[in-house]
Scaffold this active site. Structure first.
Site, PDB file in Angstrom:
ATOM      1  N   ASP A  98       0.796  -1.320  -0.049  1.00 23.05           N
ATOM      2  CA  ASP A  98       0.124  -0.025   0.031  1.00 23.05           C
ATOM      3  C   ASP A  98       1.064   1.267   0.008  1.00 23.05           C
ATOM      4  OD1 ASP A  98      -1.842   2.338   1.429  1.00 23.05           O
ATOM      5  OD2 ASP A  98      -3.304   0.710   0.697  1.00 23.05           O
TER       6      ASP A  98
ATOM      7  N   ALA B   9      -6.298   4.491  -6.941  1.00 16.58           N
ATOM      8  CA  ALA B   9      -7.395   5.240  -6.282  1.00 16.58           C
ATOM      9  C   ALA B   9      -8.810   4.285  -6.151  1.00 16.58           C
ATOM     10  CB  ALA B   9      -7.640   6.561  -7.140  1.00 16.58           C
TER      11      ALA B   9
ATOM     12  N   TYR C  67     -15.495  11.267  -4.522  1.00 14.51           N
ATOM     13  CA  TYR C  67     -14.727  10.645  -5.271  1.00 14.51           C
ATOM     14  C   TYR C  67     -13.952  11.965  -6.032  1.00 14.51           C
ATOM     15  CZ  TYR C  67     -12.591   9.101  -9.805  1.00 14.51           C
ATOM     16  OH  TYR C  67     -11.835   8.913 -10.677  1.00 14.51           O
TER      17      TYR C  67
ATOM     18  N   HIS D  71     -18.647   0.128 -15.667  1.00 11.75           N
ATOM     19  CA  HIS D  71     -18.753   1.165 -16.704  1.00 11.75           C
ATOM     20  C   HIS D  71     -19.467   0.479 -17.824  1.00 11.75           C
ATOM     21  CE1 HIS D  71     -14.079   2.335 -15.775  1.00 11.75           C
ATOM     22  NE2 HIS D  71     -15.169   2.862 -14.966  1.00 11.75           N
TER      23      HIS D  71
ATOM     24  N   ASP E  65     -26.535  12.242 -12.307  1.00  8.30           N
ATOM     25  CA  ASP E  65     -25.989  12.182 -13.782  1.00  8.30           C
ATOM     26  C   ASP E  65     -26.426  13.181 -14.646  1.00  8.30           C
ATOM     27  OD1 ASP E  65     -24.852   9.643 -13.696  1.00  8.30           O
ATOM     28  OD2 ASP E  65     -26.242   8.518 -14.565  1.00  8.30           O
TER      29      ASP E  65
END
Length: 336
Positions: free
Chosen positions: A55, A79, A145, A193, A289
Site C-alpha cells: 500500500d 485510487a 470521489y 462501466h 448524472d
C-alpha cells in the site's frame, strides 16, 4: 541522458496496466506498487516489471522502494473510483485517495524526486456549466470521489510552490476500450462501466443492460459522454512524462476526444460489432448524472502534442469485445 526508473502506483489496474505496457514498449524501466485490491498480477509482464505488492500509505515500504529503486518520476494511478460508494463511505475515499498519497509525496520530497503524473478526473469539475468543458471550467465536485481528486490537485500545487514538485494533472473523461492485441483488458468487480456491461449483456453474463433515464434533453433522451480509449490515455501519460523531463511546468489537461455519444448510440454500435441483439431494460434517471459530459482537449494537444487516435466508439467496443471473447474471456484469474 539515461532514463531513470519510473514508480507506477496502481500499475496493475485497468489504466495503469495499459500504460505500463506502453512505457515498456518505449524502453522505460518500471516498478509497480499495487495492493492488488482492484489490480491484477496477470495484467503485468512480471519478467520485465518489478511488482511490489503493498500500500502507498505504508511509509516503511514506500521508503524502501525509493531507497532501492531511486525512481526518477512517479505516475500515480492508485485510487478508489466508485462514485456511489464514495457518497456512502466518504472516509474510505479521503483516506485512500487523499491521505495515502501524502506518504508517497513525503518520500518524493525526501529523495528529491520532483516529477509526478496524476490520474485525475473530469469529476473534479462537477456538473457542467458549459459544453465542451475546458480546463477553465469551475471545479466544484459533487461527490467525495471527485472531491478527493480535486483536493490532491491542490496538495500538488502547494508542493510545487513549497519544494518545486512538477505535476501533470490528467483529467480523464470516460475511459473505455482495451489493449488492441487482446493481451490485457478491463476486469472490475463490480463492473460499473457502460461498455463492458453492454458486452456482458451480449454474452449473457448479464440478463440485460439498464439504461438510466430516457428523458434527458439530448437528441435521443439518453446521457451523452466523451469516451476516451485506454490506449490514448496511456499515450497521454508517456507524453506528460516527456513534458516533465524537458523541464515543463505543472499543468492540468483534459483527456477526451471532444465528441460525445449517447447511451443508445453505444448500444447500437455494440450490436453492430458483436452481431448480437443487446437486451435492454429502461430505468429512471440516476441522481447526479448530468445529461452531457464532453471534453475540450485542445490544451493537451497544444502543450503535450497529444490527441486521441480512437475517436469513434466502434474501436473502443471492438477492442473490448476482443478481450471479452479472447482466451481469458474478459477475466484475469480470481487469485490475481
Amino acid at each position: 541522458m539515461a532514463k531513470g526508473t519510473l514508480l507506477i502506483t496502481g500499475g496493475a489496474g485497468y489504466i495503469g496496466s495499459h500504460t505500463v505496457k506502453q512505457l515498456l514498449q518505449r524502453g522505460e524501466k518500471v516498478v509497480v506498487l499495487d495492493n492488488l485490491v482492484f489490480g491484477h498480477r496477470e495484467a503485468l509482464p512480471l519478467d520485465r516489471v518489478t511488482l511490489v505488492e503493498g500500500d502507498m500509505g505504508n511509509a516503511a515500504l514506500v521508503e524502501k522502494i525509493f531507497a532501492e529503486h531511486q525512481p526518477e518520476a512517479v505516475l500515480h494511478f492508485a485510487a478508489f473510483a466508485f462514485v456511489g460508494e464514495s457518497v456512502t463511505d466518504p472516509l474510505k475515499y479521503y483516506r485512500n485517495n487523499l491521505a495515502a498519497p501524502l506518504t508517497l509525496l513525503e518520500a518524493m520530497q525526501r529523495h528529491g524526486v520532483k516529477e509526478f503524473i496524476f490520474s485525475s478526473t473530469c469529476a473534479t469539475y462537477g456538473n457542467p456549466q458549459f459544453i465542451p468543458m475546458n480546463e477553465t471550467h469551475p471545479q466544484d465536485p459533487v461527490n467525495p470521489y471527485g472531491a478527493s481528486k480535486h483536493m490532491l490537485e491542490r496538495v500538488l500545487k502547494d508542493c510545487d510552490t513549497a519544494w518545486g514538485l512538477k505535476s501533470v494533472f490528467l483529467r480523464y473523461f470516460n475511459a473505455s476500450g482495451c489493449d488492441l492485441e487482446g493481451e490485457i483488458g478491463e476486469d472490475h468487480n463490480p463492473e460499473t462501466h457502460l461498455i463492458p456491461r453492454i458486452l456482458m449483456a451480449a454474452t449473457g453474463e448479464l440478463e440485460s443492460i439498464t439504461v438510466f433515464g430516457t428523458d434527458y434533453p439530448t437528441p435521443d433522451g439518453t446521457c451523452i459522454r466523451d469516451y476516451i480509449h485506454v490506449n490514448d490515455l496511456a499515450d497521454a501519460h508517456a507524453l506528460a512524462l516527456e513534458h516533465l523531463r524537458k523541464g515543463g511546468e505543472s499543468v492540468a489537461v483534459n483527456l477526451g476526444t471532444g465528441r460525445g455519444f449517447s447511451v443508445r448510440e453505444i448500444i447500437s454500435t455494440a450490436e453492430r460489432v458483436t452481431g448480437k441483439t443487446i437486451p435492454v431494460t429502461y430505468g429512471p434517471r440516476r441522481a447526479g448524472d448530468p445529461p452531457e459530459l464532453v471534453a475540450d482537449p485542445a490544451k493537451a494537444k497544444a502543450l503535450l502534442g497529444w490527441e486521441a487516435r480512437h475517436k469513434e466508439p466502434q474501436a473502443h467496443i471492438e477492442s473490448a469485445w476482443k478481450w471479452m471473447t479472447g482466451p481469458r474471456k474478459g477475466r484475469y484469474a480470481a487469485t490475481s
